[in-house]
Design a protein around this motif. Sequence first.
Motif, PDB file in Angstrom:
ATOM      1  N   ARG A  82      41.229  45.316  34.667  1.00  0.00           N
ATOM      2  CA  ARG A  82      40.882  44.112  35.382  1.00  0.00           C
ATOM      3  C   ARG A  82      40.933  42.832  34.547  1.00  0.00           C
ATOM      4  N   HIS A  83      41.310  41.738  34.814  1.00  0.00           N
ATOM      5  CA  HIS A  83      41.183  40.670  34.214  1.00  0.00           C
ATOM      6  C   HIS A  83      39.730  39.840  34.632  1.00  0.00           C
TER       7      HIS A  83
ATOM      8  N   SER B 164      34.692  40.479  28.503  1.00  0.00           N
ATOM      9  CA  SER B 164      35.233  41.676  28.741  1.00  0.00           C
ATOM     10  C   SER B 164      35.668  42.799  27.647  1.00  0.00           C
TER      11      SER B 164
ATOM     12  N   THR C 260      35.511  49.931  30.951  1.00  0.00           N
ATOM     13  CA  THR C 260      35.440  48.394  30.561  1.00  0.00           C
ATOM     14  C   THR C 260      33.877  48.050  31.129  1.00  0.00           C
TER      15      THR C 260
ATOM     16  N   PRO D 177      39.687  36.737  37.439  1.00  0.00           N
ATOM     17  CA  PRO D 177      40.939  36.744  38.236  1.00  0.00           C
ATOM     18  C   PRO D 177      40.995  35.473  38.996  1.00  0.00           C
TER      19      PRO D 177
ATOM     20  N   GLU E   7      30.419  42.100  36.175  1.00  0.00           N
ATOM     21  CA  GLU E   7      30.203  43.212  37.278  1.00  0.00           C
ATOM     22  C   GLU E   7      28.874  43.262  37.846  1.00  0.00           C
TER      23      GLU E   7
ATOM     24  N   LYS F  97      44.885  39.122  38.682  1.00  0.00           N
ATOM     25  CA  LYS F  97      43.824  40.058  38.950  1.00  0.00           C
ATOM     26  C   LYS F  97      43.911  41.418  37.894  1.00  0.00           C
ATOM     27  N   ILE F  98      45.183  41.491  37.332  1.00  0.00           N
ATOM     28  CA  ILE F  98      45.071  42.504  36.140  1.00  0.00           C
ATOM     29  C   ILE F  98      45.494  41.764  35.051  1.00  0.00           C
TER      30      ILE F  98
END
Length: 308
Positions: free
Chosen positions: A184-185, A239, A207, A188, A212, A193-194
């Motif tokens: 995941r980016h 991240s 990750t 986003p 989150e 998104k990636i």
Amino acid sequence: MDTTITITAYGPKAKKAVSAAFAEMRRVADLMNANDPASEVAYINQNAGIKPVKVSPETFELLKLSLHYSQLSVGAFDVTVRPLVELWGIGKKDNYVPSKEEIQQALKLVDYRKLVLNDQEQSVFLPVKGMGIDLGGAAKGYAADRARAVLQEYGVNSALVDAGGNIWTVGVRPDGEKWRIGIRHPRPEMGSKILAVLPAQDLTLVTSGDYERYFVKDDVRYHHIFDPRTGWPAQGVISATIVGTNGAEADILSTTVFVLGPKKGLALAAESGITKAIVVTPDLQVFTAGRDLPEMEFVNGEKEGKNQ
Ligand code: AMP
Ligand code: MG
């Protein structure tokens, strides 16, 4: 475990295997969830300052691994972080920023060096009342390891376990190609998104991200991964992804690297023999360590040239 879990499996016993894998993850969560008063971890915490508690071999082993990385990171990862987790209550209390005094009080109770693990008795002791174990940074990875093991016991050799930020790829897809896993980016809203795609076979990807669980107050994002040296959400990383073959270890390391930052964190991860570590900083720079993975594609043209 506060997340949505999806298991995809192929093969003659796939249906039974998936049910059994879910049951296994539930069993692990029931042992290790500090929020569940009936769990082993809660029982250890209830007996802080009172008496050592004998636990199951698997809880004991995961605590040993967690303590090992608490020591190796000199407390950037700290398995006794529970008082901070409870104080901030990220995801539970609304927009609650504790006072400096409250943070100092909680920090006095966070110290992995005081945790006593007795190998012979398989017992765990927290010597001070108010101390607490939190396996939130480790248990999901261990649960995913167990799900993978159960799937394999049922003869499944093509499956994907997706537990939020924790992925296990079992074998290859039914078409013979590797699983394609998107990391995941962390932002986003910046367009993609990636962050990167990794074709994977028999690898786990874990990750830790500041997206989150968090809240925003006065334009500051307060998230769920704490720096036990300050008592505040860790700064400097948004991240951290670990690719490897041991989910419990990868989970612990994702949290550890997040707190330690790109330089120290990636050095520690590389020493631990993981396959790959990928860190994103708040200015969206990408840092990596570990093996060259030529098949990994960064979606926004990031280059893997920034190895520490
Ligand atoms: P993860 O998403 O794997 O990075 O795990 C985050 C969770 O680990 C949090 O929700 C807490 O339960 C716990 N945690 C937060 N900060 C730390 C820390 N510094 N050391 C160990 N566990 C932590
Ligand atoms: Mg983790």
